[in-house]
Design a protein around this motif. Structure first.
Motif, PDB file in Angstrom:
ATOM      1  N   VAL A  24      65.469   0.388 -22.434  1.00  0.00           N
ATOM      2  CA  VAL A  24      64.769   1.074 -21.343  1.00  0.00           C
ATOM      3  C   VAL A  24      63.261   0.980 -21.521  1.00  0.00           C
ATOM      4  N   LEU A  25      62.581   0.697 -20.418  1.00  0.00           N
ATOM      5  CA  LEU A  25      61.122   0.668 -20.331  1.00  0.00           C
ATOM      6  C   LEU A  25      60.707   1.340 -19.024  1.00  0.00           C
ATOM      7  N   PRO A  26      59.473   1.835 -18.898  1.00  0.00           N
ATOM      8  CA  PRO A  26      58.990   2.263 -17.586  1.00  0.00           C
ATOM      9  C   PRO A  26      59.008   1.090 -16.611  1.00  0.00           C
ATOM     10  N   SER A  27      59.069   1.394 -15.320  1.00  0.00           N
ATOM     11  CA  SER A  27      59.087   0.331 -14.310  1.00  0.00           C
ATOM     12  C   SER A  27      57.694  -0.169 -13.957  1.00  0.00           C
ATOM     13  N   ALA A  28      56.676   0.571 -14.329  1.00  0.00           N
ATOM     14  CA  ALA A  28      55.291   0.151 -14.078  1.00  0.00           C
ATOM     15  C   ALA A  28      54.399   0.839 -15.089  1.00  0.00           C
ATOM     16  N   GLN A  29      53.205   0.317 -15.257  1.00  0.00           N
ATOM     17  CA  GLN A  29      52.246   0.889 -16.199  1.00  0.00           C
ATOM     18  C   GLN A  29      51.247   1.817 -15.518  1.00  0.00           C
ATOM     19  N   VAL A  30      51.286   1.853 -14.187  1.00  0.00           N
ATOM     20  CA  VAL A  30      50.438   2.758 -13.418  1.00  0.00           C
ATOM     21  C   VAL A  30      51.277   3.360 -12.294  1.00  0.00           C
ATOM     22  N   PHE A  31      50.847   4.519 -11.821  1.00  0.00           N
ATOM     23  CA  PHE A  31      51.429   5.107 -10.623  1.00  0.00           C
ATOM     24  C   PHE A  31      50.896   4.349  -9.393  1.00  0.00           C
ATOM     25  N   PRO A  32      51.512   4.547  -8.226  1.00  0.00           N
ATOM     26  CA  PRO A  32      50.972   3.913  -7.016  1.00  0.00           C
ATOM     27  C   PRO A  32      49.480   4.209  -6.862  1.00  0.00           C
ATOM     28  N   PHE A  33      48.714   3.167  -6.558  1.00  0.00           N
ATOM     29  CA  PHE A  33      47.265   3.263  -6.467  1.00  0.00           C
ATOM     30  C   PHE A  33      46.835   2.972  -5.025  1.00  0.00           C
ATOM     31  N   PRO A  34      45.597   3.233  -4.659  1.00  0.00           N
ATOM     32  CA  PRO A  34      45.167   3.022  -3.268  1.00  0.00           C
ATOM     33  C   PRO A  34      45.461   1.602  -2.796  1.00  0.00           C
ATOM     34  N   LYS A  35      46.014   1.499  -1.591  1.00  0.00           N
ATOM     35  CA  LYS A  35      46.449   0.189  -1.113  1.00  0.00           C
ATOM     36  C   LYS A  35      45.292  -0.718  -0.712  1.00  0.00           C
TER      37      LYS A  35
END
Length: 497
Positions: free
Chosen positions: A400-411
């Motif tokens: 198991v790993l996180p699915s991303a290294q950042v949360f959603p950021f400004p588009k």
């Protein structure tokens, strides 16, 4: 039975049978109006087949939602004409009157990711070179979905040529997260994931090379599954694994299974049931001993969800591969750049090159500079990673790993330039966390882990042994039973009339 009464009963049944109908009345906010678009794809399919709702009603409900919210979220592009879609829905109803049932998606609306051809629809790849191109025939994904009776309403948005985990392009613009349209939906299957999260689509197809089913799944609180790389295509084997694959996304795992069976008709996915978690061994890889920079809060959300797995009987413990993460990155980027040589035809024509985004030009030029020995080393490293995964899966059922290294950021930001003060030296370095699964060609499912204090969603990757897709999916079914993350619905923002 009246339509509204059916929906009420279906939702009530889902509350009692949470495995069969995981999106049920218990997941709706108190006072929320019941709507056909709230039914899971599995429930909706059953309702249509049993003639409890008409295909016309279903189509109208989805079109109403799309017209209200899509101008804000920009998930669905190249939308077909309402009148034509309603005509097709009426024909689907007439077919049922004649006793003709086309498949589990009979009369259900569907939109294909714009990296694949769909007969009669624009096929742009998000590139200005193909702004006005129309597909003359279905691709494999569209053809298989059409065989199950779906009505195609349009395409889903994607970055140019699918490059980058942020779904923006110069033709259609950027797609927002279902939970905040000002933030990115991820990519490259961002339009697909947002369409699911906003309930503008019942299910969605996508593809995954570097997290393109996992990162958007995490950013929109839906399930995204990257199958073993030969499951959908039928190409390759344990020794010759592709770098990318098509795959399904769902609002829940049951829906995802239905679409996966459609995309992979030669593999049997029947009889899947929630995995008994007692004694299941889960290796938590975290941030690879701080090799991967992570935005604050991501590891904590994953660990809190893994505690629920442990409380249900799973054995969760930290694990690290006997493999340098930098070697994974070297192998991955070398093979990825080398694969861009099939795009030289665009690069070598000056007027076309001027239309390519800088990140693609950079990838092609990196590929042009590769030496044969560098490609050979990358393949050697990849083979060694296969062997290391095989060793790990002798001791662990899942990694198991996180699915991303950042949360959603400004588009309006194309890609994060740094994480926790560490500079990102390439446009895709911020998604390095998906490379272990991608390079391994193994089955990986994104499951949600909740939200940070700002309401931004996140997920984690559950990786299984090559070819053991069933067990990975059965873990996700069990995980849904012990978590409530999928029940957190977004407060949608309507467009201006």
């Amino acid at each position: 039975m009246k339509r509204r009464k059916f929906i009420h009963n279906s939702m009530a049944a889902g509350a009692a049978l949470s495995v069969s109908f995981p999106l049920s009345a218990r997941l709706l906010r108190p006072g929320a109006a019941t709507d056909l678009t709230d039914l899971s794809a599995t429930e909706l399919s059953m309702a249509i087949r049993e003639r409890q709702v008409s295909c016309v009603e279903v189509m109208q409900a989805y079109l109403d939602k799309i017209h209200r919210y899509n101008p804000v979220y920009n998930a669905i592009i190249s939308l077909a004409d309402d009148a034509d879609l309603l005509r097709q829905a009426a024909e689907a109803d007439a077919a049922l009157d004649r006793g003709e049932y086309r498949g589990w998606m009979h009369g259900m609306p569907h939109a294909i990711k714009d990296l694949g051809p769909l007969k009669g629809f624009r096929y742009t790849l998000g590139s200005p070179m193909f702004t006005n191109r129309t597909a003359v025939e279905d691709g494999m994904v569209a053809a298989r979905i059409r065989q199950q009776g779906a009505i195609f309403i349009g395409k889903t948005n994607t970055p140019e040529f699918g490059l980058g985990s942020q779904s923006y392009n110069p033709i259609f613009g950027a797609t927002g997260s279902a939970y905040n349209p000002n933030l990115t939906a991820g990519g490259s299957s961002g339009g697909a994931a947002c369409g699911l999260g906003t309930r503008m689509l019942p299910v969605a197809d996508g593809g995954d090379m570097m997290g393109s089913l996992r990162n958007p799944g995490a950013f929109n609180n839906v399930i995204g599954f990257r199958p073993t790389t030969n499951v959908v295509s039928g190409e390759g084997d344990a020794e010759n694994r592709l770098l990318s694959t098509s795959g399904p996304m769902g609002r829940n795992t049951r829906d995802l299974i239905q679409l996966l069976q459609t995309l992979a008709p030669d593999t049997d996915f029947s009889g899947l049931a929630p995995l008994n978690l007692n004694g299941v061994r889960i290796g938590w890889m975290g941030d690879l001993e701080k090799y991967l920079p992570m935005e604050a809060g991501i590891l904590g959300l994953c660990e809190a969800s893994l505690k629920k797995v442990a409380d249900a009987g799973g054995e969760v413990a930290p694990v690290q591969p006997r493999f340098a993460p930098s070697d994974l990155w070297e192998s991955w980027t070398t093979l990825r750049h080398h694969g861009r040589m099939d795009m030289l035809e665009y690069y070598e024509v000056p007027e076309n090159r001027a239309l390519l985004k800088p990140e693609l030009i950079w990838e092609i030029e990196q590929g042009l500079g590769l030496k044969d020995q560098e490609v050979a080393r990358a393949n050697t490293l990849r083979g060694e990673w296969y062997a290391e995964l095989d060793r790990l899966f002798q001791s662990w059922d899942f990694l198991v790993l996180p699915s991303a290294q950042v949360f959603p950021f400004p588009k309006d930001i194309h890609w994060p330039k740094e994480i926790n003060g560490r500079s990102m030296d390439t446009y895709h370095r911020w998604m390095e966390v998906v490379v272990p699964g991608s390079l391994g060609g193994i089955p990986v499912i994104n499951v949600p882990v909740g939200f940070d204090p700002q309401g931004r969603p996140m997920g984690m990757q559950v990786m299984g042994e090559f070819g053991n897709d069933r067990r990975v999916i059965e873990f996700a079914l069990a995980y849904e039973q012990i978590t409530t993350h999928l029940g957190v619905r977004p407060e949608l923002v309507a467009g201006k009339n």
